[in-house]
Write a protein that holds these residues in place. Structure first.
Motif, PDB file in Angstrom:
ATOM      1  N   MET A   1       4.504   6.491  -1.148  1.00  0.00           N
ATOM      2  CA  MET A   1       4.908   7.099   0.118  1.00  0.00           C
ATOM      3  C   MET A   1       6.391   7.442   0.063  1.00  0.00           C
ATOM      4  SD  MET A   1       2.928   4.704   2.841  1.00  0.00           S
ATOM      5  CE  MET A   1       3.673   3.206   2.199  1.00  0.00           C
ATOM      6  N   GLY A  34      17.766  -1.545   6.551  1.00  0.00           N
ATOM      7  CA  GLY A  34      16.668  -0.605   6.298  1.00  0.00           C
ATOM      8  C   GLY A  34      15.294  -1.238   6.182  1.00  0.00           C
ATOM      9  N   GLN A  35      15.174  -2.537   6.467  1.00  0.00           N
ATOM     10  CA  GLN A  35      13.889  -3.191   6.227  1.00  0.00           C
ATOM     11  C   GLN A  35      12.858  -2.921   7.329  1.00  0.00           C
ATOM     12  OE1 GLN A  35      13.470  -4.937   3.000  1.00  0.00           O
ATOM     13  NE2 GLN A  35      15.121  -3.431   3.004  1.00  0.00           N
ATOM     14  N   LEU A  38      13.108   1.900   6.971  1.00  0.00           N
ATOM     15  CA  LEU A  38      12.552   2.583   5.797  1.00  0.00           C
ATOM     16  C   LEU A  38      11.021   2.542   5.766  1.00  0.00           C
ATOM     17  CD1 LEU A  38      15.181   1.792   3.012  1.00  0.00           C
ATOM     18  CD2 LEU A  38      14.878   3.891   4.322  1.00  0.00           C
ATOM     19  N   PRO A  39      10.378   1.412   6.089  1.00  0.00           N
ATOM     20  CA  PRO A  39       8.909   1.458   6.154  1.00  0.00           C
ATOM     21  C   PRO A  39       8.392   2.501   7.157  1.00  0.00           C
ATOM     22  CG  PRO A  39       9.635  -0.819   6.043  1.00  0.00           C
ATOM     23  CD  PRO A  39      10.869   0.027   6.205  1.00  0.00           C
ATOM     24  N   LYS A  42       8.833   5.874   5.526  1.00  0.00           N
ATOM     25  CA  LYS A  42       7.868   6.116   4.447  1.00  0.00           C
ATOM     26  C   LYS A  42       6.505   6.516   5.017  1.00  0.00           C
ATOM     27  CE  LYS A  42       7.849   3.437   0.819  1.00  0.00           C
ATOM     28  NZ  LYS A  42       7.825   2.195   0.021  1.00  0.00           N
ATOM     29  N   ASP A 103      10.246 -12.455   3.887  1.00  0.00           N
ATOM     30  CA  ASP A 103      10.332 -13.160   2.614  1.00  0.00           C
ATOM     31  C   ASP A 103      11.763 -13.057   2.085  1.00  0.00           C
ATOM     32  OD1 ASP A 103      10.645 -10.650   1.134  1.00  0.00           O
ATOM     33  OD2 ASP A 103       8.547 -10.315   1.622  1.00  0.00           O
ATOM     34  N   GLN A 105      13.230 -11.532  -0.367  1.00  0.00           N
ATOM     35  CA  GLN A 105      13.729 -10.187  -0.711  1.00  0.00           C
ATOM     36  C   GLN A 105      14.127  -9.414   0.543  1.00  0.00           C
ATOM     37  OE1 GLN A 105      11.013 -11.715  -2.063  1.00  0.00           O
ATOM     38  NE2 GLN A 105      10.290 -10.691  -3.896  1.00  0.00           N
ATOM     39  N   PHE A 190       4.505 -15.001   5.049  1.00  0.00           N
ATOM     40  CA  PHE A 190       5.456 -13.901   5.240  1.00  0.00           C
ATOM     41  C   PHE A 190       5.009 -12.925   6.321  1.00  0.00           C
ATOM     42  CE2 PHE A 190       2.824 -10.729   3.252  1.00  0.00           C
ATOM     43  CZ  PHE A 190       2.063 -11.441   2.336  1.00  0.00           C
TER      44      PHE A 190
ATOM     45  N   LEU B  22      13.686   6.655  -3.485  1.00  0.00           N
ATOM     46  CA  LEU B  22      13.668   5.189  -3.425  1.00  0.00           C
ATOM     47  C   LEU B  22      14.156   4.614  -4.744  1.00  0.00           C
ATOM     48  CD1 LEU B  22      10.209   5.000  -1.658  1.00  0.00           C
ATOM     49  CD2 LEU B  22      12.404   4.420  -0.617  1.00  0.00           C
ATOM     50  N   TYR B  25      11.796   4.537  -7.752  1.00  0.00           N
ATOM     51  CA  TYR B  25      11.539   5.794  -8.472  1.00  0.00           C
ATOM     52  C   TYR B  25      12.766   6.244  -9.251  1.00  0.00           C
ATOM     53  CZ  TYR B  25       7.220   5.698  -5.878  1.00  0.00           C
ATOM     54  OH  TYR B  25       6.013   5.304  -5.370  1.00  0.00           O
ATOM     55  N   CYS B  40       2.017  -2.275  -3.631  1.00  0.00           N
ATOM     56  CA  CYS B  40       1.534  -1.894  -2.301  1.00  0.00           C
ATOM     57  C   CYS B  40       2.307  -0.732  -1.722  1.00  0.00           C
ATOM     58  CB  CYS B  40       1.647  -3.089  -1.361  1.00  0.00           C
ATOM     59  SG  CYS B  40       3.354  -3.557  -1.004  1.00  0.00           S
ATOM     60  N   ASP B  41       3.566  -0.568  -2.155  1.00  0.00           N
ATOM     61  CA  ASP B  41       4.438   0.477  -1.607  1.00  0.00           C
ATOM     62  C   ASP B  41       4.738   0.261  -0.125  1.00  0.00           C
ATOM     63  OD1 ASP B  41       6.039   2.674  -1.906  1.00  0.00           O
ATOM     64  OD2 ASP B  41       4.435   4.161  -1.852  1.00  0.00           O
ATOM     65  N   THR B  42       4.553  -0.962   0.374  1.00  0.00           N
ATOM     66  CA  THR B  42       4.823  -1.226   1.790  1.00  0.00           C
ATOM     67  C   THR B  42       5.657  -2.496   1.983  1.00  0.00           C
ATOM     68  OG1 THR B  42       2.777  -2.487   2.019  1.00  0.00           O
ATOM     69  CG2 THR B  42       2.670  -0.157   2.585  1.00  0.00           C
ATOM     70  N   SER B  43       6.397  -2.904   0.954  1.00  0.00           N
ATOM     71  CA  SER B  43       7.283  -4.053   1.092  1.00  0.00           C
ATOM     72  C   SER B  43       6.523  -5.375   1.237  1.00  0.00           C
ATOM     73  CB  SER B  43       8.218  -3.863   2.295  1.00  0.00           C
ATOM     74  OG  SER B  43       9.356  -4.671   2.159  1.00  0.00           O
ATOM     75  N   THR B  44       5.272  -5.396   0.835  1.00  0.00           N
ATOM     76  CA  THR B  44       4.469  -6.608   0.995  1.00  0.00           C
ATOM     77  C   THR B  44       4.302  -7.384  -0.315  1.00  0.00           C
ATOM     78  OG1 THR B  44       3.207  -5.517   2.743  1.00  0.00           O
ATOM     79  CG2 THR B  44       2.220  -7.475   1.775  1.00  0.00           C
ATOM     80  N   GLY B  46       5.726  -7.288  -3.553  1.00  0.00           N
ATOM     81  CA  GLY B  46       6.803  -7.799  -4.400  1.00  0.00           C
ATOM     82  C   GLY B  46       6.747  -7.360  -5.847  1.00  0.00           C
ATOM     83  N   THR B  49      10.047  -5.963  -7.264  1.00  0.00           N
ATOM     84  CA  THR B  49      11.259  -6.766  -7.093  1.00  0.00           C
ATOM     85  C   THR B  49      12.240  -6.582  -8.260  1.00  0.00           C
ATOM     86  OG1 THR B  49      10.048  -8.434  -5.826  1.00  0.00           O
ATOM     87  CG2 THR B  49      12.147  -9.128  -6.804  1.00  0.00           C
ATOM     88  N   LYS B  58      13.304  -5.647  -2.709  1.00  0.00           N
ATOM     89  CA  LYS B  58      12.105  -4.864  -2.983  1.00  0.00           C
ATOM     90  C   LYS B  58      12.518  -3.407  -3.141  1.00  0.00           C
ATOM     91  CE  LYS B  58       8.838  -8.152  -1.169  1.00  0.00           C
ATOM     92  NZ  LYS B  58       7.866  -8.569  -0.160  1.00  0.00           N
ATOM     93  N   CYS B  60      10.989  -0.758  -3.519  1.00  0.00           N
ATOM     94  CA  CYS B  60      10.218   0.300  -2.838  1.00  0.00           C
ATOM     95  C   CYS B  60      10.720   0.486  -1.422  1.00  0.00           C
ATOM     96  CB  CYS B  60       8.721  -0.019  -2.829  1.00  0.00           C
ATOM     97  SG  CYS B  60       8.226  -1.214  -1.568  1.00  0.00           S
ATOM     98  N   THR B  61      11.570  -0.415  -0.955  1.00  0.00           N
ATOM     99  CA  THR B  61      12.053  -0.350   0.423  1.00  0.00           C
ATOM    100  C   THR B  61      13.579  -0.347   0.435  1.00  0.00           C
ATOM    101  OG1 THR B  61      10.030  -1.463   1.112  1.00  0.00           O
ATOM    102  CG2 THR B  61      11.750  -1.360   2.749  1.00  0.00           C
ATOM    103  N   LEU B  62      14.123   0.382  -0.520  1.00  0.00           N
ATOM    104  CA  LEU B  62      15.568   0.506  -0.657  1.00  0.00           C
ATOM    105  C   LEU B  62      15.823   1.906  -1.198  1.00  0.00           C
ATOM    106  CD1 LEU B  62      17.934  -1.631  -0.455  1.00  0.00           C
ATOM    107  CD2 LEU B  62      17.871  -1.660  -2.932  1.00  0.00           C
ATOM    108  N   ASN B 132       5.812 -12.372  -2.979  1.00  0.00           N
ATOM    109  CA  ASN B 132       5.154 -11.808  -4.165  1.00  0.00           C
ATOM    110  C   ASN B 132       3.685 -12.206  -4.178  1.00  0.00           C
ATOM    111  OD1 ASN B 132       8.143 -12.204  -4.824  1.00  0.00           O
ATOM    112  ND2 ASN B 132       7.446 -10.858  -6.471  1.00  0.00           N
ATOM    113  N   LEU B 133       2.829 -11.210  -4.298  1.00  0.00           N
ATOM    114  CA  LEU B 133       1.391 -11.478  -4.330  1.00  0.00           C
ATOM    115  C   LEU B 133       0.861 -11.327  -5.749  1.00  0.00           C
ATOM    116  CD1 LEU B 133       0.212  -9.523  -1.158  1.00  0.00           C
ATOM    117  CD2 LEU B 133       0.710 -11.959  -1.373  1.00  0.00           C
TER     118      LEU B 133
END
Lengths: 273, 159
Positions: A1, A34-35, A38-39, A42, A103, A105, A190, B22, B25, B40-44, B46, B49, B58, B60-62, B132-133
């Motif tokens: 995304m 941005g936590q 940003l989601p 996206k 979490d 991070q 989390f 991001l 990428y 996941c591309d949704t910060s879930t 990990g 990381t 994470k 993907c969320t930065l 992290n999953l």
């Protein structure tokens, strides 16, 4: 995304950020950690044309003891709150709640003030701020103003903040109540709370709820029952008075009502109220 | 477009990028560092990381522009065969992976966990890896691997 395209600017100061926001109006959004933003970007639920990144304004990152309150700057990250000796000593509820947000991070990037300004009813930190009777310092083109968080949350992701304003600081009155509690019901550690409850004790206890309405809010009926001398188990029955909890795939509204009564009772007992 | 200068695994990298790029990428597509996964591309989950200025994040969320001027470490930067990092060695020794997809993120999160808390209890390791999953659900050996290289493990003579 991938977020929709936007321009990106790094202001030198809070005043510079406000000037940029005043120039760009609704098109601009403030980026701190941005936590949350940003989601949304996206998923293209938010498509700002300009991001004003205040995350690099180092003067806004601080935790300070002032007379009668602790001041926390707009870009102070969750991890700094979580590990702050000053906060653990003076406002232990806040680092305790923070340690349970998302979490490690996310806590390394996200900010307390950003989480509050986002106005999410599912935010543990919004409930903690309400229980602690925090206030916000808000900077706009006309200068700074202060507002209690109790008047800040208006509706779902809707807060008392104009497009050309930023929250520069949150203030927590000290000494905070030595008796406090935070209870949170989650499926995984989390996750967002299905329901949560933050309590600050003292002569006039404040009880705040997570994810029980369209905005973060206090359980005023519980507080009134306590003030009238009701024991914890009885006061907790008022936790669902006047609230309309959402139904979603995690829980129907009725289950949230049940959880709220249970968690408020446990919190009151833990805080010896 | 905007020019960013980011130190990645000790190497200075300068690129002209779109602000919406991001960090994950930037690492994978521009630098070819594909050890960092997108899960996941949704910060879930990990899987993405990495360390930014020493702390786990994470990627993907930065935004890559948020890392401008900073220092990023990826799984490629901590060690590779034959000179694996002690955490990588411990994951190997304890068989702390099944399909391996979560492993780079797990290793980076675990190193950040021990930097914050060098002598964690088992419960603290489990809690510290909450971001992290492992979709194979192979958590037990991951926790054993992290404990083995911690001061807790040293005291028990697990190394």
């Amino acid at each position: 995304m991938i977020p929709a395209a936007f321009d990106y600017v790094v202001p030198d100061s809070a005043e510079h950020a406000v000037a940029l926001l005043a120039d760009h109006g609704d098109e601009a959004k403030v980026l701190a950690g941005g936590q949350s933003l940003l989601p949304l970007m996206k998923l293209r639920l938010a498509t700002p044309g300009l991001l004003v990144d205040i995350g690099r304004i180092n003067e806004l990152s601080y935790i300070r003891q002032e007379t009668g309150y602790v001041a926390i700057g707009a870009t102070t990250r969750h991890c700094d709150v979580e590990w702050s000796g000053l906060l653990r000593q003076w406002v232990p509820l806040l680092p305790h709640v923070t340690s349970q947000v998302a979490d490690p991070q996310v806590r390394h990037r996200g900010t307390l003030v950003g989480a509050i300004a986002h106005g999410d009813p599912a935010s543990d930190l919004a409930a903690a701020a309400l229980a602690l009777d925090a206030s916000l310092v808000i900077l706009g083109p006309q200068g700074a103003r202060a507002t209690p968080v109790a008047q800040f949350f208006r509706g779902f992701l809707d807060v008392d903040l104009s497009p050309d304003e930023i929250v520069t600081e949150i203030r927590i009155p000290t000494p905070a109540a030595s008796a406090w509690s935070f209870q949170k019901f989650v499926r995984r550690s989390f996750d967002w709370a299905i329901v949560g409850c933050a309590i600050a004790g003292g002569p006039e206890p404040r009880v705040a709820l997570v994810n029980m309405d369209s905005r973060p809010l206090r359980a005023l009926a519980v507080e009134e029952a306590l003030a009238a001398g009701a024991p914890a188990a009885e006061a907790a029955a008022y936790a669902t008075h006047g609230v309309t909890p959402p139904s979603d795939l995690h829980a129907p509204s009725e289950y949230r009502m049940h959880l709220a009564r249970v968690l408020v009772r446990r919190s009151l007992q833990e805080a010896h109220l | 477009m905007r020019t960013v200068a980011i130190t990645v695994n000790g190497e200075f990298r300068r690129h002209e990028i779109e602000p919406r790029l991001l960090l994950v990428y930037f690492l994978r597509d521009l630098l070819g560092l594909t050890g960092t996964n997108v899960g996941c591309d949704t910060s879930t989950c990990g899987a993405c990381t990495v360390h930014l200025d020493g702390s786990s994040v994470k990627s993907c969320t930065l935004l890559a522009v948020q890392a401008d001027g900073g220092s990023v470490t990826t799984i490629e930067g901590i060690g590779s065969e034959p000179a694996l990092n002690p955490m990588q060695q411990s994951f190997q020794r304890m068989h702390a992976l099944q399909c391996g997809f979560c492993t780079p993120g797990m290793v980076m999160a675990a190193m950040s966990l021990l930097a914050d808390n060098p002598a964690p209890t088992e419960a603290e390791v489990r809690r510290g890896l909450e971001g992290n999953l492992c979709r194979c659900t192979g958590y037990h050996n991951i926790v054993r691997a992290v404990l083995a290289v911690s001061e807790t493990g040293e005291r028990r003579g697990e190394q």
